[in-house]
Design an enzyme around this catalytic site. Structure first.
Site, PDB file in Angstrom:
ATOM      1  N   ASN A  91      61.506  21.764  45.978  1.00 44.98           N
ATOM      2  CA  ASN A  91      61.417  21.508  47.347  1.00 44.98           C
ATOM      3  C   ASN A  91      62.680  21.104  47.990  1.00 44.98           C
ATOM      4  OD1 ASN A  91      58.880  21.594  46.334  1.00 44.98           O
ATOM      5  ND2 ASN A  91      58.501  19.507  46.284  1.00 44.98           N
ATOM      6  N   ASP A  92      63.363  20.262  47.478  1.00 46.73           N
ATOM      7  CA  ASP A  92      64.976  19.977  47.946  1.00 46.73           C
ATOM      8  C   ASP A  92      66.048  21.005  47.645  1.00 46.73           C
ATOM      9  OD1 ASP A  92      64.682  17.549  49.465  1.00 46.73           O
ATOM     10  OD2 ASP A  92      64.223  16.526  47.690  1.00 46.73           O
ATOM     11  N   HIS A 146      42.645  12.869  59.989  1.00 49.29           N
ATOM     12  CA  HIS A 146      42.482  12.308  58.700  1.00 49.29           C
ATOM     13  C   HIS A 146      41.519  12.912  57.951  1.00 49.29           C
ATOM     14  CE1 HIS A 146      44.999   8.634  59.792  1.00 49.29           C
ATOM     15  NE2 HIS A 146      45.505   9.393  58.922  1.00 49.29           N
ATOM     16  N   GLU A 191      68.132  19.331  42.157  1.00 52.28           N
ATOM     17  CA  GLU A 191      67.456  19.697  43.397  1.00 52.28           C
ATOM     18  C   GLU A 191      68.601  19.517  44.639  1.00 52.28           C
ATOM     19  OE1 GLU A 191      64.706  16.606  44.748  1.00 52.28           O
ATOM     20  OE2 GLU A 191      65.814  14.724  43.862  1.00 52.28           O
ATOM     21  N   CYS A 199      59.450  20.274  38.420  1.00 55.88           N
ATOM     22  CA  CYS A 199      58.489  19.542  39.057  1.00 55.88           C
ATOM     23  C   CYS A 199      58.513  19.836  40.515  1.00 55.88           C
ATOM     24  CB  CYS A 199      58.798  18.068  38.730  1.00 55.88           C
ATOM     25  SG  CYS A 199      60.396  17.409  39.610  1.00 55.88           S
TER      26      CYS A 199
HETATM   27  C1  PEP Z   1      61.634  18.373  44.970  1.00 59.54           C
HETATM   28  O1  PEP Z   1      62.325  18.051  45.673  1.00 59.54           O
HETATM   29  O2  PEP Z   1      61.101  19.533  44.408  1.00 59.54           O
HETATM   30  C2  PEP Z   1      60.972  17.286  44.352  1.00 59.54           C
HETATM   31  C3  PEP Z   1      60.122  17.409  43.213  1.00 59.54           C
HETATM   32  O3  PEP Z   1      61.021  16.138  44.933  1.00 59.54           O
HETATM   33  P1  PEP Z   1      60.240  15.557  46.323  1.00 59.54           P
HETATM   34  O4  PEP Z   1      59.263  16.627  46.423  1.00 59.54           O
HETATM   35  O5  PEP Z   1      59.626  14.042  45.620  1.00 59.54           O
HETATM   36  O6  PEP Z   1      61.471  15.355  47.190  1.00 59.54           O
HETATM   37 MG    MG Z   2      63.198  15.997  45.998  1.00 54.77          MG
END
Ligand code: PEP
Ligand code: MG
Length: 839
Positions: free
Chosen positions: A717-718, A457, A694, A765
């Protein structure tokens, strides 16, 4: 049930249990029994019965006698660390055995060399039902000689007969990679505590009451282990099913793992060959110059004798209450990362087993302070003995809590600040989270720990606030004298001790250049962002808490492009109601002072499980119930959330974003629901609805989705994990799961084109938006809003101010034509200087 003689499972010298060289056994935390110091290498059954469990590392076997007594045979001390080496099993769990049957053969010479001790505890683990009436100790025994006489406790027969008749149990496999460590243990303990009856978890030859997270952790359950969960009666069966659901729904690598990936070690600690260059594991990147300051924490002195059981008990309650209250208040304000840590401390302060152990000691006339310390230290020792680094890291949290309660008990004011010299590089064996937050941040240059782990942590907290931190650097750190000049280079994983003038000057120059750049960027960050050729680009922040919102505004955020609402309620056991949700959203809207707030509906499932909504067990949760699918599966939750966000004032500040969209029907259903709720609430203003892009599916049909929504927000990210078929939390694939892969870029381009054709704003995002190298490509593809990590806002605004769309557009086309992510990155590195215009 009747009196039973247990025979010695080994040949050797028998001794009282309190002579065990391990507090866990000596203090009878697992039950009463004796020790055998073996002279033979065969472990045999001490009675007729059934093998109820065998430790994964084969060093411990539990046998249930025909009268119900459970006997643990634990060969040697710390033998778990041998991971099965030197042990040969002759039975399997569930085997029926007769007294004298061979259970296990072990390599006596190897154990003598490699284990802490050979002494073998023989323990009756269900001491609530049986007592030892005679023990043959301090004598030489042959395997099969009489060792213990045990008899049922008065009244236990009848109670047990009923309980046994109704007893139900289930074998459950723990598939979660890290087994049952702190967080899952806390989750299960939370559930078990609320039940009016006890559950039992049996694993690795031992049993624990899961009301106590500490007791559960001390079972050392690892990924792949099979455990038995038992209880009595029909309600017991339902409770076991719930525990199964909790275990199967345990976090995957998830957000926690993503955090760990950011601080993944790049250099393993190794014995230093040059004492002026100490290598360690990187926990938080950066470069710092400072002077050594060894952090010693004086042990709080406690008096052993109590001033009466009633007084000491009341004192313990008072102190725990004070600590609990303080932690609850801190949790409210804390950002997501710190809140997780505080929640773990809160769980420990009420840990059933810790509190029971402390109360037992108070009942024996000891002081509350002495009893609390002893209870915590015994549990900490038991956890350390498991040899599991993830659990050993949580020992810090326990010891930290010990101190907090002692401080409250002794009427001391909690340390708010630890005095440190200017530009201190803190050296310590290890740090507790509360010590970290007590360090004066203005004077703190960096941290170098002899022990610790990159996932502790303290490491997570240090990374979150950008303090350069090196861990696991070994004992050489502790030999450095206070005041020695140091360069802590956590880009390279090295602590340079007493560097020469040349090295110091060069490090000073690098740091000064970075600082100058950052401060200039921060002061310009309050201006609206435009490219050098005048195109307005909105730079928003991704948020997960109120604290982050305030910080983001200070960094120059022009709004919030993604509020991860699941992070606001991660620790909840019950779904937050409409009022509470409205209050939390409104606080964040207020902190943004009129700036746009894009609230994403709950993105539960996959790597983001949530305690109040256990999902069915899934073979592959990333491809199962996630995002909007989960919301449509539980439409009442979605309705409450939409009602709350529709009431945030002023109307129009909020927009709604739908996660994991894969087709237009999903958007239509939600839109219909929004219209219904607007009618119910008499709301006339419209609510802008956006879709997260995504999944490859949503990118491919972005033109269809565009007709149904007001804006897109690309979640790289996804999108990257699904496009490349690589788990976003997979540590070994981390270097390859790069959102600049041309396949991902092409999907972004398709989305941007569809958005442009339908006149829809296209935002991003996902993590790629926070990567300065990627920004020229994103602008070149037509994105006009980036929602990023708040601390990156000044740097990104500065960068965008020096770019022109004229230069970015052809660069983006060239990036799309590359054959790999590495090729895209090389192209961007080569062209980065030519791209920027001087302003
Ligand atoms: C993403 O998938 O890029 C996203 C912004 O959502 P999360 O990271 O919360 O899955
Ligand atoms: Mg996502």
């Amino acid at each position: 049930m009747s009196r039973l003689t247990l025979s010695s499972p080994l040949s050797g010298w028998s001794a009282p249990l309190d002579e065990a060289p391990d507090a866990v056994f000596a203090q009878k935390m697992l039950g009463d029994g004796v020790l055998i110091d073996p002279t033979g290498n065969q472990l045999v059954a001490p009675c007729d019965g059934e093998v109820v469990s065998i430790a994964a590392s084969h060093h411990a076997i539990a046998v249930r006698a025909t009268n119900g007594a459970e006997i643990l045979l634990h060969v040697g001390i710390d033998t778990v660390a041998l991971a099965g080496k030197g042990f040969e099993l002759h039975v399997a769990p569930g085997a029926k055995v007769c007294k004298g049957d061979r259970l296990l053969t072990f390599d006596l010479a190897l154990l003598a060399r490699e284990a802490t001790s050979l002494v073998t505890p023989v323990i009756v683990t269900n001491g609530d039902r049986f007592e030892i009436v005679r023990a043959h100790t301090d004598c030489e025994l042959m395997a099969g000689d009489a060792l213990l006489e045990i008899q049922p406790l008065a009244g236990a027969d009848a109670k047990q007969a009923t309980a046994e008749a109704e007893r139900v149990s289930e074998k459950i496999r723990v598939d979660h990679e890290h087994g049952i460590h702190a967080r899952p243990a806390a989750l299960i303990a939370n559930y078990a505590k609320a039940l009016p009856f006890d559950l039992e978890v049996i694993a690795n030859g031992r049993s624990a009451n899961p009301r106590s997270a500490v007791a559960l952790m001390s079972l050392g359950i690892r990924g792949g282990d099979e455990i038995i969960v038992a209880a009595s009666g029909a309600e017991g069966a339902a409770a076991i099913a719930e525990v199964r659901r909790l275990i199967h729904g345990l976090e995957g690598p998830g957000p926690a793992k993503a955090k760990h990936a950011e601080i993944r070690p790049i250099a393993a600690a190794s014995a230093p060959t040059d004492p002026s260059r100490i290598k360690g594991v990187i926990a938080s990147r950066g470069l710092a110059i400072g002077t050594a300051f060894y952090l010693r924490e004086a042990e709080i002195a406690v008096v052993e004798a109590g001033a009466g059981v009633a007084h000491e008990s009341a004192e313990l309650e008072r102190a725990r209450g004070e600590v609990r209250q303080r932690l609850q208040a801190l949790a409210k304000e804390a950002a997501a990362t710190a809140r997780e840590i505080i929640t773990a401390h809160l769980e420990f302060v009420d840990d059933w087993e810790l509190v029971a152990a402390a109360r037992r000691s108070i009942a024996h006339g000891k002081s509350a302070a002495f009893s609390w310390r002893r209870a915590v230290r015994d549990s900490a020792d038991a956890l350390k003995a498991l040899g599991d680094p993830r659990i050993a890291e949580r020992v810090d949290d326990l010891l930290d809590l010990e101190r907090q309660v002692l401080v409250a008990l002794l009427g001391q004011t909690p340390t708010t600040q630890i005095e440190i010299p200017d530009r201190a590089v803190i050296l310590a064996e290890d740090l507790k989270p509360s010590q970290f937050v007590s360090l004066d941040a203005r004077k703190l240059a960096g941290i170098c720990l002899a022990a610790g782990g990159p996932t502790s942590h303290v490491s997570i907290l240090a990374a979150a606030v950008g303090v350069p931190t090196l861990v696991a650097a070994g004992p050489a750190v502790l030999g450095i004298e206070d005041g020695t000049a140091l360069i802590l280079d956590t880009e390279q994983g090295v602590l340079r001790v007493a560097p020469d003038q040349g090295e110091l000057a060069s490090a000073e120059r690098t740091i000064a250049a970075r600082r100058q750049r950052q401060s200039a960027e921060r002061s310009a960050a309050q201006n609206l962002c435009r490219t050098a050729d005048g195109k307005r680009i909105e730079v928003f922040a991704n948020l997960g808490s109120l604290g982050e919102a305030t910080h983001a505004v200070a960094q120059g955020a022009e709004g919030c492009g993604l509020l991860r609402t699941e992070f606001l309620f991660l620790e909840r056991e019950q779904a937050p109601d409409e009022r509470e949700q409205l209050r939390r959203y409104q606080e964040i809207a207020d902190a943004l002072a009129g700036r746009p707030l894009i609230i994403r509906t709950l993105d539960i499932g996959g790597d983001k499980p949530i305690p109040y909504l256990p999902l069915p067990a899934e073979e592959n949760p990333a491809l199962g119930l996630r995002g909007i699918r989960t919301s449509l599966w539980q439409p009442d939750l979605l309705r409450v959330q939409l009602r709350a966000l529709l009431q945030v004032q002023p109307a129009g500040q909020c927009r709604v974003l739908l996660p994991m969209i894969t087709d237009v029907a999903e958007v239509r259903i939600v839109r219909k629901l929004i219209d219904e709720i607007r009618r119910e609430l008499g709301i006339t203003t419209t609510l802008q609805v956006g879709a997260m892009i995504e999944t490859p599916a949503s990118a491919a049909i972005a033109d269809q989705i565009a007709r149904e929504v007001d804006f897109f927000s690309i979640g790289t990210n996804d999108l990257t994990q699904y496009t490349l078929a690589m788990d976003r939390g997979h540590a070994d694939l981390a270097a390859r799961i790069d959102a600049l892969h041309p396949a991902v870029l092409r999907l972004i381009a398709m989305t941007a084109e569809a958005g442009a054709r339908h006149n829809r704003l296209v935002a991003m995002c996902g993590g790629l938006a926070s990567d300065p190298a990627a920004v020229p490509v994103l602008l070149g593809l037509g994105l006009t809003e980036l929602s990023v990590v708040p601390s990156m806002i000044p740097q990104l605004k500065h960068l965008i101010g020096h770019l022109t769309l004229d230069a970015c557009r052809p660069l983006a086309q060239r990036a799309l034509a590359q054959e790999s992510a590495e090729a895209v990155r090389s192209l961007l590195a080569e062209t980065s200087n030519e791209l920027k215009v001087a302003l």
